[in-house]
Enzyme design. Structure first.
Site, short mmCIF file in Angstrom:
data_model
loop_
_atom_site.label_atom_id
_atom_site.label_comp_id
_atom_site.label_asym_id
_atom_site.label_seq_id
_atom_site.Cartn_x
_atom_site.Cartn_y
_atom_site.Cartn_z
NE ARG A 212 -1.21 1.49 3.74
CZ ARG A 212 -1.29 1.28 5.05
NH1 ARG A 212 -2.39 0.81 5.58
NH2 ARG A 212 -0.24 1.51 5.82
NE ARG A 225 11.28 4.13 5.27
CZ ARG A 225 10.11 3.83 5.84
NH1 ARG A 225 9.04 4.52 5.53
NH2 ARG A 225 10.01 2.85 6.70
#
Length: 409
Positions: A212, A225
C-alpha cells in the site's frame, strides 16, 4: 468521519461511522490519570487511533503491557525510519534499544510530529515499562533486542530476494507476532501459539503495508525507502522507481499483482492462529487488523492508483469491521468475501493469474471447511443498491442528530 462524497456513495456506512466516533470519544475518556500511563495512552491515540480503540478493550494488565510494547517498537521504528540520522549514530541505537527501555533518563530526538514527541519524552514509556510484571518485561525486551538487530542488518543492504523480503518482514513484524503471543501467554489468557503462525500474522500485515505504501516510501526524502524485493520487481522494470511512471503502467500493475499474491500466501496461517484464540477481547484485537489487511489487498490488487496516490479501504467499511468482528464466523466471512471480490479482478493475461487464483482457492476452501459461512457477517464491500442522493442526505442528517443527542447524554 469520512468524505461527503464517500458517504453519499455509501450512506449505509453512516450509522457505523457515528457509533465508531462515539466509541473513540469514549475511549479517550478512559485514559488513565497517572501521568506516565496518561502520556502513553494519549500518544497511542495519536500515532494509531484504530489500534488504540481496539487495545482499550483488553483487560487492564494486558492492555498496559500491549500499549508499552507498541510504543517501544514504534520508537524503534521511528529511529529506523528517520533517514536523516547518520548510520554511525543509528546502528548503535537500534542494537542497544532493548537496554534503553530500562533507563528512564534515556531519550533521543528524531522523527517528526507525534513521533518526535514520543522520542523526546520516551522516559514516560520507560518508567511505565519498569512497572510491568516481569513476564511482560522479558517478552518486550527479547523482541526489542531481536528486532533492533534485524533492522540494523537491513539498514545497509537492499531487499534482493523474496527470502530477504520474508526475513526483513520477520524482523519488523513477524517478531511483533511473537511478542504479542508471549504477552497473551504471560497474562495466562492464551496458550503459546507456534512461532510459525505468529510470524505469519505479522508478515500478512507488514506485506500489506509495504504494498500500500509504495509511493510514500519511494518518494521519501532525502532517500527512497525500498522494501519490494528485486527478485519480483526486476521481472518488470529496471529500477523500482520506474513503477510509478506512466509508461510502465502495465508492468507496474503486474508487479503489484505478484506482490499481493505473495502476501496472500500467509492468509491461511492467520486463519489458523485466530481460530485457536479463546479470549474474546484478544480475539478482536488480533482479528480486526487481519480483516483490514485482506480488505486492503483487495483494494490494491490490479489497481494502478497504488502508484499514483493513497489506496485504502473507506472509513465506513473500517467502522463496520471494527463493530462487527466478534467471532470466527465473522473472520471466515470477511476473508471469503474479500478474496472472492479479489478473484473477480484477476486478469486472464496476468503472468501470476494461476498462482493468485490458487491462493484464493486455498483461502476459500478453509473458510468453507469451517462450516461457519452461513453465520457470517457481511460487510458490504461494494454497495450496489443505488441509493438516491436525497436518501443519503437524510441518513446523514439523522446520524448527526443522533450524535448530538448521544454526546449530550
Amino acid at each position: 468521519m469520512g468524505s461527503i462524497r464517500t458517504i453519499l456513495k455509501h450512506p449505509e456506512d453512516v450509522p457505523a461511522l457515528v457509533r465508531m466516533k462515539i466509541a473513540q470519544t469514549h475511549a479517550l475518556k478512559q485514559i488513565p490519570s497517572e501521568p506516565d500511563l496518561a502520556f502513553c495512552f494519549t500518544m497511542l491515540q495519536r500515532v494509531s487511533r484504530s489500534f488504540a480503540f481496539v487495545i482499550q478493550q483488553l483487560g487492564p494488565d494486558l492492555r498496559n503491557a500491549v500499549c508499552i510494547f507498541y510504543l517501544v517498537l514504534r520508537g524503534l521504528d521511528t529511529v529506523e525510519d528517520d533517514t536523516s540520522i547518520p548510520l554511525d549514530t543509528k546502528l548503535p541505537i537500534l542494537e542497544a534499544f532493548y537496554k534503553h527501555i530500562y533507563d528512564p533518563s534515556w531519550h533521543f530526538s528524531c522523527g517528526v510530529k507525534d513521533y518526535k514527541e514520543l522520542m523526546e519524552k520516551f522516559h514516560h514509556v520507560s518508567t511505565t515499562f519498569l512497572r510491568l510484571g516481569r513476564g511482560y518485561q522479558e517478552a518486550i525486551e527479547e523482541i526489542t533486542k531481536r528486532m533492533g538487530a534485524g533492522m540494523a542488518k537491513f539498514i545497509c543492504s537492499e531487499v534482493e530476494s523474496v527470502e530477504d523480503y520474508d526475513e526483513y518482514c520477520h524482523y519488523v513484524a513477524g517478531l511483533v507476532g511473537y511478542g504479542l503471543s508471549r504477552l497473551f501467554h504471560a497474562a495466562q489468557l492464551e496458550d503459546l501459539q507456534p512461532d510459525s503462525l505468529s510470524n505469519s500474522m505479522g508478515l500478512f500485515l507488514q506485506k500489506t503495508n509495504i504494498i500500500r505504501d509504495y509511493l510514500e516510501d519511494i518518494n521519501e526524502i532525502p532517500a527512497p525507502r525500498m522494501f519490494w524485493p528485486r527478485e519480483i520487481w526486476a521481472k518488470y522494470v529496471s529500477k523500482l522507481e520506474d513503477l510509478k511512471e506512466e509508461e510502465w503502467s502495465k508492468e507496474a500493475v503486474q508487479c503489484l499483482n505478484e506482490m499481493v499474491t505473495n502476501a496472500l500466501k500467509h492468509a491461511n496461517d492467520c486463519l489458523k492462529y485466530l481460530s485457536d484464540l479463546r479470549d474474546p477481547a484478544i480475539f478482536r484485537f488480533c482479528a480486526i487488523p487481519q480483516i483490514m489487511a485482506i480488505g486492503t489487498l483487495e483494494r490494491c490488487y490490479n489497481n494502478i492508483e497504488v502508484f499514483r496516490g493513497v489506496v485504502k479501504i473507506r472509513r465506513g467499511l473500517t467502522a463496520k469491521i471494527m463493530e462487527r468482528t466478534n467471532t470466527m464466523a465473522d473472520v471466515y466471512g470477511a476473508f471469503f468475501d474479500f478474496s472472492r471480490s479479489l478473484a473477480s479482478k484477476v486478469p486472464e493475461d496476468d503472468p501470476n493469474a494461476k498462482e493468485t487464483l490458487n491462493c484464493i482457492d486455498e483461502i476459500q476452501r478453509t473458510c468453507k471447511a469451517s462450516g461457519l459461512l452461513a453465520r457470517r457477517t457481511t460487510f458490504s464491500i461494494d454497495s450496489k443498491r443505488g441509493h438516491q442522493a436525497c436518501l443519503a442526505i437524510v441518513v446523514l442528517i439523522l446520524a448527526i442528530i443522533l450524535a448530538i443527542i448521544t454526546f449530550k447524554l
